[in-house]
Design a protein around this motif. Structure first.
Motif, short mmCIF file in Angstrom:
data_model
loop_
_atom_site.label_atom_id
_atom_site.label_comp_id
_atom_site.label_asym_id
_atom_site.label_seq_id
_atom_site.Cartn_x
_atom_site.Cartn_y
_atom_site.Cartn_z
N TYR A 5 0.85 -1.19 0.00
CA TYR A 5 0.00 0.00 0.00
C TYR A 5 0.89 1.24 0.00
O TYR A 5 1.72 1.42 0.91
N SER A 38 -0.88 3.64 9.51
CA SER A 38 -1.86 2.57 9.69
C SER A 38 -3.25 3.21 9.73
O SER A 38 -3.57 3.96 10.65
N ASN A 39 -4.08 2.92 8.70
CA ASN A 39 -5.38 3.58 8.61
C ASN A 39 -6.45 2.82 9.39
O ASN A 39 -6.18 1.79 10.03
N ALA A 40 -7.68 3.32 9.33
CA ALA A 40 -8.77 2.76 10.14
C ALA A 40 -9.06 1.31 9.77
O ALA A 40 -9.54 0.54 10.61
N GLU A 41 -8.79 0.94 8.52
CA GLU A 41 -9.02 -0.44 8.09
C GLU A 41 -7.87 -1.37 8.44
O GLU A 41 -7.92 -2.57 8.16
N HIS A 97 -4.82 -1.11 7.14
CA HIS A 97 -3.86 -1.19 6.05
C HIS A 97 -2.62 -0.37 6.42
O HIS A 97 -2.73 0.73 6.96
#
Length: 350
Positions: free
Chosen positions: A142, A273-276, A278
């Motif tokens: 990502y 590091s995002n909310a999902e 990833h």
């Protein structure tokens, strides 16, 4: 400590420790803690006001070296002079902008008896900010979308695609989160003046900011990796406080990068590091970070391991480190004599 390290002499760049600190002083601190009193540190500086020049309890001797833009011929000539005086065992460069030249002259340094432990030019290019999105797509990482900005006219295209906020980054250093076109223009001109084009516009990813400091063995594996979550960030995006954390996903990400590139040497991965959940790779810096002393404090002294590997010692990969180790950076006023400043400015050594 083994006898072969008693009279070790290591040259280190990146002696600045201001609001935008270089890794050099943290590398020196790590080396001195491991190798002890038998270690001689030679500083290599570009400016006369790099604080490390005047920290004589940390740096035994400092020499100015030519700016990277002056090319490799003058650099190798200067290093040959320094080596005659100091009998260097190893050089550890700590600035992105100088790595191309040091990689190029590494064979000549080896002939002079000076070790290095650096990536190849190809490896250096793979993780460049200009190529990072393509690299991520190829290897399944990502990576935020980006635009390369060469003129002010390119800014509107980026703003139309990313909306606000977005991130404007210099080719080598500095990053700004911007919220208006006026801020975009200001950041573009500032970074263009400092580092040249392209300036990079990057999609803003909201989440928790995490950094990984690692040491690649050049064969597809990491000798060491330590993850740190940023607790306080400056306006230039620098971590001013952070804490070590453990997460198998972070370990897997760094190991995948080492495998994909066969990276040799120290590097830093800047992750969001995002909310999902990833893990977005924001940057991959091709040298140790300014917070690298935290790796030593957590049980994995990466600069010391690099030094031993550079000199041919086989190192077993570290398997663990201590989570919950906190660092807080601070500034203080070091008092020196104007005569020292005049000496380094006039004669290029102190």
């Amino acid at each position: 400590m083994a006898n072969k390290y008693v009279n070790l002499c290591i040259a280190v760049t990146g002696l600045n420790a201001n609001d935008n600190p270089g890794p050099g002083m943290a590398v020196i601190r790590s080396l001195k803690e491991y190798f002890g009193d038998g270690l001689r540190i030679v500083g290599l500086s570009y400016e006369s006001l790099e604080p490390g020049i005047y920290l004589r309890e940390q740096v035994n001797k400092t020499y100015q070296i030519p700016y990277p833009t002056e090319g490799t011929a003058v650099l190798i000539e200067r290093l040959a002079y320094i080596n005659q005086r100091e009998n260097l065992d190893l050089i550890i460069p700590n600035f992105d902008s100088e790595l191309f030249n040091f990689i190029k002259i590494a064979p000549q340094l080896k002939q002079m008896g000076i070790a290095t432990y650096l990536p190849t030019h190809q490896q250096l290019a793979l993780r460049d900010k200009v190529h990072l999105k393509d690299f991520g797509t190829k290897h399944g990482f990502y990576v935020p979308a980006d635009h390369k900005l060469y003129t002010a006219d390119d800014l509107k295209k980026a703003a139309d695609e990313f909306n606000f906020p977005m991130v404007i980054k210099g080719k080598f250093y500095e990053a700004y989160v911007v919220y208006t076109m006026d801020q975009v223009l200001k950041a573009f001109h500032q970074l263009n003046a400092a580092w040249g084009v392209p300036v990079i516009a990057q999609q803003y990813i909201k989440g928790n900011e995490i950094n990984i400091a690692a040491l690649g063995d050049g064969k597809g594996s990491n000798i060491s990796l330590v993850a740190m979550r940023k607790l306080y960030i400056t306006d230039k995006g620098k971590a001013w406080a952070g804490v070590t954390i453990k997460d198998d996903k972070l370990t897997q990400l760094a190991n995948s990068f080492a495998h994909a590139t066969n990276w040799k040497g120290g590097y830093e991965m800047e992750i969001m590091s995002n909310a999902e959940g990833h893990l977005y790779i924001l940057e991959i810096n091709p040298r140790f970070p300014a917070w690298v002393y935290l790796t030593a404090a957590a049980g994995q002294n990466q600069p010391a391991a690099l030094a031993k590997m550079a000199m041919g010692e086989a190192i077993e990969p570290y398997t663990d480190y201590q989570a919950g180790k906190l660092f807080v950076r601070y500034s203080w006023d070091h008092i020196a004599d104007i005569a020292d400043f005049q000496k380094i400015s006039a004669f290029g050594e102190l």
